[in-house]
Design a protein around this motif. Sequence first.
Motif, PDB file in Angstrom:
ATOM      1  N   ASN A  31     -41.044 -62.228  -2.531  1.00 28.79           N
ATOM      2  CA  ASN A  31     -40.459 -60.926  -2.183  1.00 28.79           C
ATOM      3  C   ASN A  31     -40.424 -60.068  -3.440  1.00 28.79           C
ATOM      4  OD1 ASN A  31     -40.047 -61.709   0.566  1.00 28.79           O
ATOM      5  ND2 ASN A  31     -38.224 -62.832  -0.079  1.00 28.79           N
ATOM      6  N   GLY A  32     -39.301 -59.464  -3.734  1.00 22.64           N
ATOM      7  CA  GLY A  32     -39.211 -58.626  -4.912  1.00 22.64           C
ATOM      8  C   GLY A  32     -39.200 -59.418  -6.206  1.00 22.64           C
ATOM      9  N   MET A  33     -39.663 -58.766  -7.272  1.00 24.33           N
ATOM     10  CA  MET A  33     -39.609 -59.348  -8.612  1.00 24.33           C
ATOM     11  C   MET A  33     -39.037 -58.300  -9.554  1.00 24.33           C
ATOM     12  SD  MET A  33     -43.244 -61.404  -8.791  1.00 24.33           S
ATOM     13  CE  MET A  33     -42.724 -62.502 -10.127  1.00 24.33           C
ATOM     14  N   GLY A  34     -38.469 -58.753 -10.636  1.00 23.04           N
ATOM     15  CA  GLY A  34     -37.867 -57.791 -11.542  1.00 23.04           C
ATOM     16  C   GLY A  34     -37.663 -58.340 -12.931  1.00 23.04           C
ATOM     17  N   TRP A  35     -37.356 -57.415 -13.821  1.00 25.71           N
ATOM     18  CA  TRP A  35     -37.007 -57.761 -15.196  1.00 25.71           C
ATOM     19  C   TRP A  35     -35.605 -57.271 -15.497  1.00 25.71           C
ATOM     20  CZ3 TRP A  35     -39.825 -60.884 -18.187  1.00 25.71           C
ATOM     21  CH2 TRP A  35     -41.166 -61.097 -17.847  1.00 25.71           C
ATOM     22  N   TYR A  36     -34.836 -58.110 -16.152  1.00 27.36           N
ATOM     23  CA  TYR A  36     -33.491 -57.782 -16.590  1.00 27.36           C
ATOM     24  C   TYR A  36     -33.427 -58.032 -18.095  1.00 27.36           C
ATOM     25  CZ  TYR A  36     -31.973 -57.912 -11.686  1.00 27.36           C
ATOM     26  OH  TYR A  36     -31.813 -57.662 -10.352  1.00 27.36           O
ATOM     27  N   ARG A  37     -32.411 -57.464 -18.723  1.00 26.49           N
ATOM     28  CA  ARG A  37     -32.223 -57.742 -20.140  1.00 26.49           C
ATOM     29  C   ARG A  37     -30.739 -57.885 -20.455  1.00 26.49           C
ATOM     30  NH1 ARG A  37     -34.331 -51.963 -22.692  1.00 26.49           N
ATOM     31  NH2 ARG A  37     -32.525 -50.663 -22.079  1.00 26.49           N
ATOM     32  N   GLN A  38     -30.479 -58.596 -21.516  1.00 27.25           N
ATOM     33  CA  GLN A  38     -29.096 -58.851 -21.901  1.00 27.25           C
ATOM     34  C   GLN A  38     -28.979 -58.916 -23.412  1.00 27.25           C
ATOM     35  OE1 GLN A  38     -27.462 -62.523 -20.287  1.00 27.25           O
ATOM     36  NE2 GLN A  38     -25.401 -61.679 -20.313  1.00 27.25           N
ATOM     37  N   VAL A  39     -27.945 -58.254 -23.914  1.00 28.60           N
ATOM     38  CA  VAL A  39     -27.599 -58.335 -25.335  1.00 28.60           C
ATOM     39  C   VAL A  39     -26.267 -59.050 -25.440  1.00 28.60           C
ATOM     40  CG1 VAL A  39     -28.912 -56.281 -25.944  1.00 28.60           C
ATOM     41  CG2 VAL A  39     -26.502 -56.060 -25.332  1.00 28.60           C
ATOM     42  N   THR A  51     -41.178 -54.264  -5.442  1.00 26.13           N
ATOM     43  CA  THR A  51     -41.164 -54.958  -4.157  1.00 26.13           C
ATOM     44  C   THR A  51     -42.510 -55.639  -3.917  1.00 26.13           C
ATOM     45  OG1 THR A  51     -42.024 -53.093  -2.887  1.00 26.13           O
ATOM     46  CG2 THR A  51     -39.637 -53.150  -3.287  1.00 26.13           C
ATOM     47  N   SER A  52     -42.561 -56.428  -2.862  1.00 29.35           N
ATOM     48  CA  SER A  52     -43.813 -57.091  -2.523  1.00 29.35           C
ATOM     49  C   SER A  52     -44.897 -56.085  -2.172  1.00 29.35           C
ATOM     50  CB  SER A  52     -43.600 -58.061  -1.361  1.00 29.35           C
ATOM     51  OG  SER A  52     -43.075 -57.372  -0.235  1.00 29.35           O
ATOM     52  N   GLY A  53     -44.481 -54.913  -1.708  1.00 31.57           N
ATOM     53  CA  GLY A  53     -45.447 -53.868  -1.362  1.00 31.57           C
ATOM     54  C   GLY A  53     -45.833 -52.968  -2.519  1.00 31.57           C
ATOM     55  N   GLY A  54     -45.188 -53.171  -3.668  1.00 30.68           N
ATOM     56  CA  GLY A  54     -45.552 -52.403  -4.849  1.00 30.68           C
ATOM     57  C   GLY A  54     -44.650 -51.229  -5.184  1.00 30.68           C
ATOM     58  N   SER A  55     -43.593 -51.021  -4.417  1.00 31.73           N
ATOM     59  CA  SER A  55     -42.645 -49.960  -4.769  1.00 31.73           C
ATOM     60  C   SER A  55     -41.853 -50.382  -5.994  1.00 31.73           C
ATOM     61  CB  SER A  55     -41.697 -49.689  -3.603  1.00 31.73           C
ATOM     62  OG  SER A  55     -42.411 -49.194  -2.491  1.00 31.73           O
ATOM     63  N   THR A  56     -41.600 -49.405  -6.871  1.00 34.96           N
ATOM     64  CA  THR A  56     -40.953 -49.727  -8.146  1.00 34.96           C
ATOM     65  C   THR A  56     -39.651 -48.963  -8.335  1.00 34.96           C
ATOM     66  OG1 THR A  56     -42.249 -48.037  -9.273  1.00 34.96           O
ATOM     67  CG2 THR A  56     -43.139 -50.276  -9.264  1.00 34.96           C
ATOM     68  N   CYS A  94     -36.908 -62.655 -16.338  1.00 34.41           N
ATOM     69  CA  CYS A  94     -37.564 -62.267 -15.100  1.00 34.41           C
ATOM     70  C   CYS A  94     -36.849 -62.903 -13.910  1.00 34.41           C
ATOM     71  CB  CYS A  94     -39.045 -62.640 -15.091  1.00 34.41           C
ATOM     72  SG  CYS A  94     -39.408 -64.385 -15.147  1.00 34.41           S
ATOM     73  N   ASN A  95     -36.932 -62.234 -12.803  1.00 33.53           N
ATOM     74  CA  ASN A  95     -36.267 -62.649 -11.575  1.00 33.53           C
ATOM     75  C   ASN A  95     -37.243 -62.515 -10.422  1.00 33.53           C
ATOM     76  OD1 ASN A  95     -34.840 -61.256  -9.005  1.00 33.53           O
ATOM     77  ND2 ASN A  95     -33.519 -62.865  -9.825  1.00 33.53           N
ATOM     78  N   ALA A  96     -37.177 -63.438  -9.505  1.00 31.19           N
ATOM     79  CA  ALA A  96     -37.998 -63.339  -8.297  1.00 31.19           C
ATOM     80  C   ALA A  96     -37.192 -63.795  -7.099  1.00 31.19           C
ATOM     81  CB  ALA A  96     -39.258 -64.178  -8.434  1.00 31.19           C
ATOM     82  N   ASN A  97     -37.276 -63.041  -6.048  1.00 34.13           N
ATOM     83  CA  ASN A  97     -36.688 -63.445  -4.770  1.00 34.13           C
ATOM     84  C   ASN A  97     -37.819 -63.973  -3.904  1.00 34.13           C
ATOM     85  OD1 ASN A  97     -35.944 -62.661  -1.752  1.00 34.13           O
ATOM     86  ND2 ASN A  97     -34.053 -63.028  -2.905  1.00 34.13           N
ATOM     87  N   ASN A 107     -34.098 -66.807   1.658  1.00 37.54           N
ATOM     88  CA  ASN A 107     -34.617 -66.046   0.523  1.00 37.54           C
ATOM     89  C   ASN A 107     -33.718 -66.383  -0.666  1.00 37.54           C
ATOM     90  OD1 ASN A 107     -36.677 -64.268   1.820  1.00 37.54           O
ATOM     91  ND2 ASN A 107     -34.891 -63.648   3.001  1.00 37.54           N
ATOM     92  N   ILE A 108     -34.292 -66.867  -1.731  1.00 33.51           N
ATOM     93  CA  ILE A 108     -33.513 -67.338  -2.877  1.00 33.51           C
ATOM     94  C   ILE A 108     -33.977 -66.646  -4.149  1.00 33.51           C
ATOM     95  CG2 ILE A 108     -32.877 -69.360  -4.256  1.00 33.51           C
ATOM     96  CD1 ILE A 108     -33.311 -71.065  -1.791  1.00 33.51           C
ATOM     97  N   ASP A 109     -33.005 -66.330  -4.992  1.00 36.00           N
ATOM     98  CA  ASP A 109     -33.305 -65.753  -6.301  1.00 36.00           C
ATOM     99  C   ASP A 109     -33.562 -66.853  -7.318  1.00 36.00           C
ATOM    100  OD1 ASP A 109     -31.103 -62.890  -6.125  1.00 36.00           O
ATOM    101  OD2 ASP A 109     -33.273 -63.008  -5.922  1.00 36.00           O
ATOM    102  N   TYR A 110     -34.639 -66.696  -8.070  1.00 34.01           N
ATOM    103  CA  TYR A 110     -34.941 -67.603  -9.164  1.00 34.01           C
ATOM    104  C   TYR A 110     -35.003 -66.791 -10.461  1.00 34.01           C
ATOM    105  CZ  TYR A 110     -36.164 -71.248  -5.816  1.00 34.01           C
ATOM    106  OH  TYR A 110     -36.122 -72.186  -4.818  1.00 34.01           O
ATOM    107  N   TRP A 111     -34.658 -67.465 -11.548  1.00 34.67           N
ATOM    108  CA  TRP A 111     -34.665 -66.823 -12.868  1.00 34.67           C
ATOM    109  C   TRP A 111     -35.563 -67.608 -13.814  1.00 34.67           C
ATOM    110  CZ3 TRP A 111     -32.298 -62.238 -13.913  1.00 34.67           C
ATOM    111  CH2 TRP A 111     -31.379 -61.776 -12.964  1.00 34.67           C
ATOM    112  N   GLY A 112     -36.296 -66.862 -14.633  1.00 38.59           N
ATOM    113  CA  GLY A 112     -37.056 -67.486 -15.687  1.00 38.59           C
ATOM    114  C   GLY A 112     -36.200 -67.646 -16.934  1.00 38.59           C
TER     115      GLY A 112
END
Length: 121
Positions: A31-39, A51-56, A94-97, A107-112
């Motif tokens: 499904n959707g994928m994303g990038w997060y950041r943390q300090v 999104t899976s369809g390419g919307s950002t 990185c995150n992926a659902n 539908n599960i969220d995974y983290w790299g």
Amino acid sequence: VQLQASGGGLVQAGGSLRLSCAASGSIDRMNGMGWYRQVPGKQRELVAAITSGGSTNYASPVKGRFTISRDNAKNTAYSQMNSLKPEDTAVYYCNANLVSLRDVWKNIDYWGQGTQVTVSS
């Protein structure tokens, strides 16, 4: 299922980096994928999502500088980061659902693992 992030490093202000996030394992559907950041001392924040369809969608601080994309055939997402600033310094995750073949009803969220991005001034 595993997410493998790569591409972080040290760069001077104004430089560029490209992050990659590859999902592998028993995947039925991405499904959707994303990038997060943390300090340190702050909450993890969304940087960009696709999104899976390419919307950002982008966080305001990175609009116009970062570009998220994905290769569905490779279950991989990318973040092209240009015009980097010292304030972009963070650990990027990185995150992926997705739906795993082990349980196609969820539908599960995974983290790299995080990848460090350091921008020097």
